[in-house]
Design a protein around this motif. Structure first.
Motif, PDB file in Angstrom:
ATOM      1  N   LEU A 266       0.984  -1.306  -0.162  1.00  0.00           N
ATOM      2  CA  LEU A 266       0.010  -0.152  -0.013  1.00  0.00           C
ATOM      3  C   LEU A 266       0.803   1.351  -0.074  1.00  0.00           C
ATOM      4  N   VAL A 267       2.029   1.186   0.639  1.00  0.00           N
ATOM      5  CA  VAL A 267       3.013   2.464   0.756  1.00  0.00           C
ATOM      6  C   VAL A 267       3.358   2.753  -0.749  1.00  0.00           C
ATOM      7  N   LEU A 268       3.822   1.464  -1.263  1.00  0.00           N
ATOM      8  CA  LEU A 268       4.614   1.617  -2.587  1.00  0.00           C
ATOM      9  C   LEU A 268       3.361   2.051  -3.751  1.00  0.00           C
ATOM     10  N   GLY A 269       2.066   1.276  -3.489  1.00  0.00           N
ATOM     11  CA  GLY A 269       1.065   1.645  -4.551  1.00  0.00           C
ATOM     12  C   GLY A 269       0.569   3.031  -4.332  1.00  0.00           C
ATOM     13  N   SER A 270       0.578   3.626  -2.940  1.00  0.00           N
ATOM     14  CA  SER A 270       0.309   5.185  -2.912  1.00  0.00           C
ATOM     15  C   SER A 270       0.953   6.026  -3.829  1.00  0.00           C
TER      16      SER A 270
END
Length: 321
Positions: free
Chosen positions: A12-16
Protein backbone atom coordinates in the motif's frame (compact mmCIF):
# COMPACT_ATOMS: atom_id res chain seq x y z
CA UNK A 1 -0.26 -14.28 8.70
CA UNK A 2 2.02 -11.59 10.07
CA UNK A 3 4.18 -11.74 6.95
CA UNK A 4 1.12 -11.33 4.73
CA UNK A 5 -0.08 -8.26 6.64
CA UNK A 6 3.39 -6.70 6.53
CA UNK A 7 3.65 -7.26 2.78
CA UNK A 8 0.20 -5.74 2.27
CA UNK A 9 1.21 -2.65 4.24
CA UNK A 10 4.44 -2.35 2.23
CA UNK A 11 2.43 -2.76 -0.97
CA UNK A 12 0.00 0.00 0.00
CA UNK A 13 2.90 2.35 0.70
CA UNK A 14 4.46 1.59 -2.68
CA UNK A 15 1.09 1.69 -4.43
CA UNK A 16 0.27 5.10 -2.97
CA UNK A 17 3.33 6.55 -4.69
CA UNK A 18 2.47 4.84 -7.98
CA UNK A 19 -1.10 6.15 -7.76
CA UNK A 20 0.03 9.76 -7.30
CA UNK A 21 2.29 9.60 -10.34
CA UNK A 22 -0.25 7.62 -12.40
CA UNK A 23 -2.82 10.38 -11.88
CA UNK A 24 -0.61 12.73 -13.87
CA UNK A 25 -0.45 10.28 -16.77
CA UNK A 26 -4.16 9.59 -16.78
CA UNK A 27 -5.23 13.25 -16.46
CA UNK A 28 -3.09 14.35 -19.39
CA UNK A 29 -4.27 11.42 -21.49
CA UNK A 30 -7.88 12.07 -20.57
CA UNK A 31 -7.74 15.71 -21.62
CA UNK A 32 -5.24 15.62 -24.46
CA UNK A 33 -4.96 11.99 -25.57
CA UNK A 34 -1.18 12.15 -25.00
CA UNK A 35 1.13 9.82 -23.07
CA UNK A 36 3.53 12.17 -21.30
CA UNK A 37 6.58 9.94 -20.94
CA UNK A 38 8.51 12.86 -19.42
CA UNK A 39 6.26 12.73 -16.34
CA UNK A 40 8.65 10.44 -14.48
CA UNK A 41 11.36 13.06 -14.71
CA UNK A 42 9.06 15.53 -12.96
CA UNK A 43 9.15 13.12 -10.00
CA UNK A 44 12.94 13.33 -10.09
CA UNK A 45 12.91 17.12 -10.28
CA UNK A 46 10.69 17.26 -7.19
CA UNK A 47 13.12 15.09 -5.23
CA UNK A 48 16.18 17.06 -6.36
CA UNK A 49 14.67 20.47 -5.62
CA UNK A 50 13.52 19.27 -2.20
CA UNK A 51 17.03 17.95 -1.52
CA UNK A 52 18.55 21.34 -2.29
CA UNK A 53 15.90 23.24 -0.32
CA UNK A 54 16.11 21.03 2.77
CA UNK A 55 19.91 21.04 2.72
CA UNK A 56 20.00 24.84 2.46
CA UNK A 57 17.39 25.41 5.16
CA UNK A 58 18.96 22.87 7.51
CA UNK A 59 22.33 24.56 6.99
CA UNK A 60 20.91 27.93 7.98
CA UNK A 61 18.77 26.68 10.86
CA UNK A 62 19.75 23.14 11.91
CA UNK A 63 17.34 23.15 14.83
CA UNK A 64 14.14 22.93 12.76
CA UNK A 65 12.06 19.78 13.29
CA UNK A 66 12.14 17.13 10.58
CA UNK A 67 8.47 17.38 9.65
CA UNK A 68 8.87 21.10 9.03
CA UNK A 69 11.94 20.56 6.85
CA UNK A 70 10.08 17.97 4.81
CA UNK A 71 7.10 20.31 4.44
CA UNK A 72 9.34 23.17 3.32
CA UNK A 73 11.02 20.84 0.84
CA UNK A 74 7.62 20.04 -0.67
CA UNK A 75 6.68 23.71 -0.74
CA UNK A 76 9.84 24.39 -2.74
CA UNK A 77 9.47 21.35 -5.03
CA UNK A 78 5.81 21.74 -6.05
CA UNK A 79 6.00 25.15 -7.83
CA UNK A 80 9.23 24.15 -9.59
CA UNK A 81 7.64 20.94 -10.86
CA UNK A 82 4.56 22.86 -11.99
CA UNK A 83 6.74 25.39 -13.83
CA UNK A 84 8.73 22.62 -15.52
CA UNK A 85 5.58 20.81 -16.62
CA UNK A 86 3.96 24.04 -17.84
CA UNK A 87 7.05 24.84 -19.92
CA UNK A 88 7.26 21.32 -21.33
CA UNK A 89 3.61 21.41 -22.41
CA UNK A 90 3.94 24.80 -24.03
CA UNK A 91 7.26 24.16 -25.80
CA UNK A 92 7.29 20.46 -26.60
CA UNK A 93 3.63 19.37 -26.86
CA UNK A 94 1.43 22.31 -27.83
CA UNK A 95 3.00 22.81 -31.29
CA UNK A 96 2.42 19.10 -32.02
CA UNK A 97 -1.26 18.80 -31.13
CA UNK A 98 -2.32 18.41 -34.75
CA UNK A 99 0.71 16.29 -35.69
CA UNK A 100 0.55 12.49 -36.07
CA UNK A 101 0.42 10.60 -32.76
CA UNK A 102 4.02 9.42 -33.07
CA UNK A 103 5.44 12.98 -33.08
CA UNK A 104 4.44 13.95 -29.50
CA UNK A 105 5.57 10.55 -28.28
CA UNK A 106 9.05 11.09 -29.70
CA UNK A 107 9.03 14.62 -28.29
CA UNK A 108 8.14 13.23 -24.84
CA UNK A 109 11.10 10.85 -24.93
CA UNK A 110 13.36 13.73 -25.97
CA UNK A 111 12.07 15.87 -23.09
CA UNK A 112 12.69 13.01 -20.67
CA UNK A 113 16.32 12.68 -21.76
CA UNK A 114 16.77 16.47 -21.68
CA UNK A 115 15.48 16.75 -18.11
CA UNK A 116 17.71 13.89 -16.97
CA UNK A 117 20.73 15.55 -18.55
CA UNK A 118 19.96 18.95 -17.04
CA UNK A 119 19.54 17.35 -13.62
CA UNK A 120 22.86 15.56 -14.02
CA UNK A 121 24.54 18.86 -14.91
CA UNK A 122 22.98 20.71 -11.96
CA UNK A 123 23.18 18.06 -9.22
CA UNK A 124 25.85 15.71 -10.57
CA UNK A 125 25.73 12.05 -11.52
CA UNK A 126 26.38 10.63 -8.05
CA UNK A 127 23.71 9.46 -5.64
CA UNK A 128 22.74 12.17 -3.15
CA UNK A 129 21.99 11.25 0.45
CA UNK A 130 18.59 12.76 1.11
CA UNK A 131 18.52 14.55 4.49
CA UNK A 132 16.87 12.52 7.24
CA UNK A 133 13.80 14.54 8.16
CA UNK A 134 11.54 12.01 9.87
CA UNK A 135 12.51 9.27 12.27
CA UNK A 136 13.31 5.90 10.72
CA UNK A 137 12.30 4.07 13.90
CA UNK A 138 9.41 1.73 13.05
CA UNK A 139 5.96 2.26 14.51
CA UNK A 140 4.55 -1.03 15.77
CA UNK A 141 0.98 -1.63 14.60
CA UNK A 142 0.43 -5.21 15.73
CA UNK A 143 2.36 -7.76 17.74
CA UNK A 144 1.95 -11.50 17.15
CA UNK A 145 3.02 -13.65 20.07
CA UNK A 146 4.40 -16.99 18.96
CA UNK A 147 2.80 -20.07 20.51
CA UNK A 148 6.15 -21.85 20.49
CA UNK A 149 7.96 -21.53 23.80
CA UNK A 150 10.81 -19.02 23.91
CA UNK A 151 10.12 -17.94 20.31
CA UNK A 152 10.32 -14.16 19.81
CA UNK A 153 7.17 -12.16 19.13
CA UNK A 154 6.72 -10.87 15.59
CA UNK A 155 5.56 -7.35 14.86
CA UNK A 156 3.81 -5.51 12.03
CA UNK A 157 5.28 -2.04 11.63
CA UNK A 158 5.88 0.90 9.34
CA UNK A 159 8.09 3.95 9.55
CA UNK A 160 6.87 7.54 10.04
CA UNK A 161 7.83 8.25 6.41
CA UNK A 162 5.69 5.35 5.18
CA UNK A 163 2.77 6.49 7.33
CA UNK A 164 3.14 10.00 5.91
CA UNK A 165 3.14 8.60 2.36
CA UNK A 166 -0.13 6.72 2.88
CA UNK A 167 -1.93 9.55 4.69
CA UNK A 168 -0.73 12.34 2.38
CA UNK A 169 -1.47 10.33 -0.76
CA UNK A 170 -4.99 9.58 0.48
CA UNK A 171 -5.64 13.25 1.21
CA UNK A 172 -4.31 14.36 -2.18
CA UNK A 173 -6.32 11.74 -4.07
CA UNK A 174 -9.52 12.75 -2.29
CA UNK A 175 -8.72 16.39 -2.99
CA UNK A 176 -8.20 15.67 -6.67
CA UNK A 177 -11.49 13.82 -7.03
CA UNK A 178 -13.25 16.72 -5.34
CA UNK A 179 -11.56 19.19 -7.68
CA UNK A 180 -12.48 17.23 -10.81
CA UNK A 181 -16.08 16.50 -9.82
CA UNK A 182 -17.18 19.57 -7.85
CA UNK A 183 -15.33 22.65 -9.10
CA UNK A 184 -15.58 24.85 -12.18
CA UNK A 185 -12.03 23.91 -13.14
CA UNK A 186 -12.96 20.24 -12.95
CA UNK A 187 -16.03 20.78 -15.13
CA UNK A 188 -13.88 22.66 -17.63
CA UNK A 189 -11.37 19.80 -17.65
CA UNK A 190 -14.11 17.26 -18.30
CA UNK A 191 -15.61 19.42 -21.04
CA UNK A 192 -12.22 19.85 -22.72
CA UNK A 193 -11.64 16.10 -22.55
CA UNK A 194 -15.04 15.53 -24.18
CA UNK A 195 -14.52 17.94 -27.08
CA UNK A 196 -12.05 20.87 -27.00
CA UNK A 197 -13.68 22.66 -29.94
CA UNK A 198 -17.15 22.67 -28.40
CA UNK A 199 -15.70 23.54 -24.99
CA UNK A 200 -14.11 26.64 -26.51
CA UNK A 201 -17.54 27.69 -27.83
CA UNK A 202 -18.82 27.50 -24.25
CA UNK A 203 -16.26 30.08 -23.11
CA UNK A 204 -13.57 27.63 -21.97
CA UNK A 205 -9.97 28.24 -22.92
CA UNK A 206 -8.66 24.76 -23.86
CA UNK A 207 -5.02 25.89 -23.74
CA UNK A 208 -5.39 27.17 -20.19
CA UNK A 209 -7.20 23.99 -19.10
CA UNK A 210 -4.58 21.73 -20.65
CA UNK A 211 -1.80 23.72 -18.98
CA UNK A 212 -3.64 23.50 -15.65
CA UNK A 213 -3.97 19.73 -16.09
CA UNK A 214 -0.24 19.37 -16.67
CA UNK A 215 0.51 21.53 -13.63
CA UNK A 216 -1.84 19.65 -11.30
CA UNK A 217 -0.30 16.35 -12.35
CA UNK A 218 3.16 17.84 -11.85
CA UNK A 219 2.28 18.96 -8.32
CA UNK A 220 1.27 15.40 -7.43
CA UNK A 221 4.43 14.04 -9.04
CA UNK A 222 6.55 16.51 -7.09
CA UNK A 223 5.04 15.31 -3.81
CA UNK A 224 5.64 11.71 -4.87
CA UNK A 225 9.28 12.50 -5.69
CA UNK A 226 9.88 14.00 -2.26
CA UNK A 227 8.24 11.01 -0.60
CA UNK A 228 10.30 8.51 -2.59
CA UNK A 229 13.52 10.31 -1.72
CA UNK A 230 12.55 10.55 1.96
CA UNK A 231 11.57 6.88 2.08
CA UNK A 232 14.76 5.55 0.49
CA UNK A 233 17.03 8.38 1.77
CA UNK A 234 18.57 8.89 -1.67
CA UNK A 235 18.05 11.09 -4.74
CA UNK A 236 19.51 10.67 -8.21
CA UNK A 237 19.10 12.23 -11.65
CA UNK A 238 17.84 8.89 -13.05
CA UNK A 239 15.48 8.07 -10.18
CA UNK A 240 12.27 9.08 -11.98
CA UNK A 241 12.57 6.76 -14.97
CA UNK A 242 11.52 3.45 -13.42
CA UNK A 243 8.78 4.85 -11.12
CA UNK A 244 7.45 6.71 -14.15
CA UNK A 245 7.20 3.52 -16.18
CA UNK A 246 5.57 1.70 -13.30
CA UNK A 247 3.08 4.51 -12.78
CA UNK A 248 2.24 4.33 -16.49
CA UNK A 249 1.69 0.60 -15.99
CA UNK A 250 -0.63 1.42 -13.09
CA UNK A 251 -2.59 3.88 -15.24
CA UNK A 252 -2.99 1.25 -17.98
CA UNK A 253 -3.95 -1.38 -15.39
CA UNK A 254 -6.73 0.77 -13.97
CA UNK A 255 -7.86 2.22 -17.30
CA UNK A 256 -5.90 5.18 -18.61
CA UNK A 257 -8.02 8.31 -18.76
CA UNK A 258 -9.92 7.35 -15.60
CA UNK A 259 -8.68 8.95 -12.37
CA UNK A 260 -10.27 6.26 -10.21
CA UNK A 261 -8.60 3.67 -12.41
CA UNK A 262 -5.22 5.32 -11.83
CA UNK A 263 -5.72 5.15 -8.06
CA UNK A 264 -6.86 1.54 -8.18
CA UNK A 265 -4.12 0.54 -10.60
CA UNK A 266 -1.42 2.16 -8.47
CA UNK A 267 -2.53 0.41 -5.29
CA UNK A 268 -2.93 -2.95 -7.03
CA UNK A 269 0.47 -2.69 -8.69
CA UNK A 270 2.12 -1.89 -5.36
CA UNK A 271 0.45 -4.91 -3.78
CA UNK A 272 1.44 -7.18 -6.68
CA UNK A 273 5.06 -6.07 -6.43
CA UNK A 274 5.25 -6.40 -2.66
CA UNK A 275 3.46 -9.74 -2.40
CA UNK A 276 5.17 -11.15 -5.47
CA UNK A 277 8.68 -10.20 -4.37
CA UNK A 278 8.04 -11.35 -0.80
CA UNK A 279 6.46 -14.72 -1.43
CA UNK A 280 8.26 -15.63 -4.64
CA UNK A 281 11.50 -14.79 -2.87
CA UNK A 282 10.60 -17.27 -0.14
CA UNK A 283 9.58 -19.98 -2.60
CA UNK A 284 12.80 -19.64 -4.60
CA UNK A 285 15.08 -19.34 -1.60
CA UNK A 286 15.75 -15.67 -2.24
CA UNK A 287 16.61 -16.14 -5.92
CA UNK A 288 13.58 -14.13 -7.07
CA UNK A 289 13.27 -11.62 -4.26
CA UNK A 290 13.16 -7.85 -3.97
CA UNK A 291 15.92 -7.47 -6.56
CA UNK A 292 13.50 -8.83 -9.16
CA UNK A 293 10.33 -7.03 -8.13
CA UNK A 294 10.35 -4.96 -11.32
CA UNK A 295 9.50 -8.14 -13.21
CA UNK A 296 6.05 -8.20 -11.65
CA UNK A 297 5.14 -4.67 -12.73
CA UNK A 298 5.95 -5.24 -16.36
CA UNK A 299 4.47 -8.73 -16.36
CA UNK A 300 1.23 -7.08 -15.24
CA UNK A 301 1.54 -4.54 -18.09
CA UNK A 302 1.97 -7.31 -20.67
CA UNK A 303 -0.92 -9.29 -19.21
CA UNK A 304 -3.29 -6.31 -19.13
CA UNK A 305 -2.45 -5.21 -22.67
CA UNK A 306 -3.03 -8.77 -23.84
CA UNK A 307 -6.22 -9.62 -21.95
CA UNK A 308 -7.92 -6.27 -21.27
CA UNK A 309 -6.26 -3.34 -23.06
CA UNK A 310 -8.86 -0.87 -21.74
CA UNK A 311 -7.88 -1.62 -18.13
CA UNK A 312 -9.91 -2.74 -15.14
CA UNK A 313 -12.25 0.25 -15.10
CA UNK A 314 -12.20 0.85 -18.84
CA UNK A 315 -11.01 3.85 -20.78
CA UNK A 316 -12.99 6.91 -19.78
CA UNK A 317 -12.20 8.94 -22.88
CA UNK A 318 -14.62 9.78 -25.63
CA UNK A 319 -13.77 9.61 -29.33
CA UNK A 320 -12.77 12.96 -30.71
CA UNK A 321 -13.96 14.25 -34.03
Amino acid sequence: MDTLIQQIINGLVLGSIYALVALGYTMVYGVLGLINFAHGEVVMVGAMVAFSAISAIAGINPGLPGWLLLSLGMVAAIPVCMAVSFTVEKVAYRPLRTAPRLAPLISAIGVSITLQTLAMIIWGRNYLIFPTTLSQDPITLFTFHNTVADAPARTISLTPVQLTIVVLSSVLMMGLTTLVNRTKLGKAMRATAENPAIASLMGINPNAIISATFMIGAALAGVAGVMVAANYSVAHFYMGFLPGLKAFTAAVLGGIGNIYGAMLGGLLLGLVESLGAGYLGQLTGGFLGSNYQDIFAFAVLILVLTVRPSGLLGEKVSDRA
